[in-house]
Structure formats: C-alpha cells, structure tokens
Design an enzyme around this catalytic site. Structure first.
Site, PDB file in Angstrom:
ATOM      1  N   LYS A   1       0.820  -1.188   0.120  1.00  0.00           N
ATOM      2  CA  LYS A   1       0.119   0.134  -0.130  1.00  0.00           C
ATOM      3  C   LYS A   1       0.742   1.115  -0.041  1.00  0.00           C
ATOM      4  O   LYS A   1       0.544   2.223  -0.872  1.00  0.00           O
ATOM      5  CB  LYS A   1      -1.126   0.010   1.269  1.00  0.00           C
TER       6      LYS A   1
ATOM      7  N   GLN B   1      -4.656  -1.370   9.630  1.00  0.00           N
ATOM      8  CA  GLN B   1      -4.605  -2.789   8.753  1.00  0.00           C
ATOM      9  C   GLN B   1      -5.133  -3.815  10.062  1.00  0.00           C
ATOM     10  O   GLN B   1      -4.805  -3.905  10.995  1.00  0.00           O
ATOM     11  CB  GLN B   1      -3.121  -3.146   8.715  1.00  0.00           C
TER      12      GLN B   1
ATOM     13  N   ASP C   1     -11.206   2.636   3.507  1.00  0.00           N
ATOM     14  CA  ASP C   1     -11.635   1.296   3.461  1.00  0.00           C
ATOM     15  C   ASP C   1     -12.994   0.911   3.244  1.00  0.00           C
ATOM     16  O   ASP C   1     -13.493  -0.103   3.003  1.00  0.00           O
ATOM     17  CB  ASP C   1     -11.124   0.545   4.758  1.00  0.00           C
TER      18      ASP C   1
END
Ligand code: NDP
Length: 302
Positions: A53, A97, A120
């Site tokens: 990422k 995460q 997200d």
C-alpha cells in the site's frame, strides 16, 4: 474457454488514472492526497500488505505515512493515533490494517476513523451511504469496488436483467458486493453457509461472485454457460507437486473446470487481488477531491 479478466492489467489502468487526477489536483489546488496506514504488531501477511500500500501510494504521488505500533500497544494509544490523523488536514485517508491484536476492539477502532477519511469503507456511515445508494458520498470497500470494475469489463455498467449470485455475506465483501450489484440493476441473491442446494442456485446465475474462504469450492458444473465468474477467494494450499513443503494460492472457484463454462472469469492470483489495492488508491484521491470541494473523479475499467 472464457475470457480471462486480468486484474493486473486493469490495476495498472486504474493506477494511471489515479496518477493523472492526482497531478491535476496538485496543479489546480496545490493539494497532495495523503494516505496514513497504521499497523499494530508484526503479522507477516499484514506487513506485506502494508508495504505494498505504501509503495503504491508513493508511486501515485501521494503523501504516504506509515505508523507502526507494537503488538502490546493499548487500545487507547491506537485510538489517540487515529484521532490525531482525523485532525490532520494533510491526511485524507486513514487505514488501520486488520486483524488487530485480540485485546483491541476492531469495531470501536474502525468507528473512530472519521467517516470522510475511511478509505476502507468500513465505517457505519459509509455502509449506510452505500446501502441507500448514495454513492456520491460513500467510500466503497475496495475489494467489491474492484470486483465491480472487472464485471463492468465483461458486461458493461448496466446489469439490468442479469441474475447475480454472491456466495458469502461478510461485511467487507459479500454484503457491499450485493449492494453494488443491486445499484447496477442486477437481481441479486446472497448465499451463505445455510443456503440450500448452492450448486443449483449458482447454475441460475449470469454472474457468480465467490467470497467464501474455501479453496476451490465452486465447481465448473455449477457455472451456467457464458456466466461471468468473479473469484474473490485467496487460499494458500499445499502443493506437494512443486516439492516438499511448497504451497500455492487458489481461489474459492475451481478455475480450470469453471473457465470451460464461463464467458469471463478472474484468475487467482492476478484477478480481484490487484484491484483491491488500486481501489484503495482511488478512494484516497477521491477523498482529497471531496475535501477540496471538487467533484470526485470516476474511474473506469476500459
Ligand atoms: P468471511 O469468512 O468473513 O465470510 C465467508 C462467507 O462465506 C460467510 O458468509 C459464510 O457463511 C460463507 N460460507 C462459508 N462456508 C460456506 C459454504 N460451505 N457454502 C456457502 N457459503 C459459505 O470471509 P471474507 O468475506 O472476509 O473473505 C472471503 C474470501 O475472500 C477469503 O478467501 C478471503 O481471503 C478473500 N478476500 C480476498 C480479498 C482480496 O483482496 N482479493 C479481500 C478480502 C477477502 P456464514 O455467514 O453463514 O458463515
């Protein structure tokens, strides 16, 4: 043999659009999209995802920030870090995460992220925006968003008259996938572990999305001739044919037999996986545009 929906090719197409609109934002407003990723603990798979990422964010021209916290950090410390990033105007997207260590409440952490920085798409406000069809304001979860672009490549944007079967009802894949398909006018059935006669149900589908987490569960004879098959699954299985102790990745769909019947199909690896990261970059630049009061760019598969 069906058309292969190549996620790597589409990923690079999306990323080049992201780079272009990032440059435009810098030129017109002097703004650089900022993506902050927080990782707690040393989980090796999470480390790989986070590095990827970070690398992609830099390549897109973003301001990329990574915060590493020890596995024994307290939940309060993590929440304080999230709050600090909520209040930082240089940060447009925040990603924590997952999975988090057991002593932390994942849901509480996710709901602490500002809904407008939730790239997200897991915050309840974004779940609500998506399920009410308010896509102009929502941040859509990256895996379903990427899967939709692959479906668009096979069938176009309007899925009127198509029957889609989504196998799996998780909050991060199955449910948002069903909302997106419905938004594109498909008739949607969501199947799960309590569904009766899944093979017969799948055989009625023009689109099958498998997000189950069971290696090669969906078989070729479940697939209607010409159907579009999207395999979200990522499963590592033993591969003794490659040598002792070796493994390989497979999806939730038995690829060889399904490709015989499918009109279009995603491979694993190289299908949905690369799209997930591309859509994270897309969501971050969308957040930067919205914060700057500009209309957000739209990303297309072709
Ligand atoms: P979850 O474990 O959260 O959900 C799995 C779903 O599958 C559940 O709804 C479950 O039903 C259903 N299910 C389990 N067994 C069966 C069965 N025998 N028949 C029918 N349905 C069944 O998984 P996720 O949604 O998080 O992930 C699914 C897969 O996608 C995994 O392989 C994961 O690794 C992969 N993944 C890939 C990503 C990517 O970037 N490509 C991103 C995220 C996930 P029930 O609700 O009844 O228990």
């Amino acid at each position: 043999m069906g058309k292969i929906l190549d996620g790597k090719v589409t990923q690079s197409h999306i990323l080049s659009q992201v780079k272009e609109v990032t440059q435009k934002l810098a030129d017109s407003k002097g703004v650089k999209p900022g993506l902050a990723v927080i990782i707690v603990g040393e989980d090796p798979a999470s480390q790989v995802y986070v590095s990827s990422k970070e690398k992609n964010a830099k390549e897109c021209g973003f301001h990329s920030l990574k915060f590493t916290m020890p596995a024994d950090a307290s939940e309060a410390e993590l929440l304080a870090q999230v709050e600090a990033l909520n209040n930082d105007p240089a940060v447009h997207g925040i990603l924590v995460q997952l999975p988090l260590p057991k002593h932390m409440d994942e849901n509480k952490v996710i709901q602490t992220i500002s809904a407008d920085k939730d790239v997200d798409g897991f915050h309840l406000v974004n779940v609500g925006r998506l399920s009410t069809g308010d896509l102009d304001a929502a941040y859509v979860p990256c895996t379903p968003a990427g899967s939709m672009l692959l479906i668009e490549q096979a069938l176009g944007k309007d899925l009127s008259g198509k029957h889609a079967v989504v196998v799996g009802r998780s909050n991060i894949v199955g449910k948002p996938m069903a909302s997106l398909l419905l938004h594109a006018n498909a008739t949607v059935t969501v199947a799960h572990s309590r569904t009766k006669d899944l093979p017969a149900l799948c055989a009625t589908a023009d689109i099958v999305v498998a997000a189950v987490g069971r290696p090669e569960m969906v078989k070729g004879d479940w697939i209607k001739k010409g159907a579009t098959v999207i395999d979200v699954g990522i499963n590592r299985i033993d591969a003794p044919e490659r040598g002792e102790g070796k493994t390989r990745l497979v999806g939730d769909v038995e690829y060889a037999t399904s490709a015989e019947n499918a009109g279009a199909i995603t491979p694993v690896p190289g299908g949905v996986g690369p799209m997930t990261i591309a859509m994270l970059m897309a969501n971050t630049v969308i957040a930067a545009y919205r914060t700057a009061g500009l209309e957000a760019p739209i990303f297309t598969a072709e």
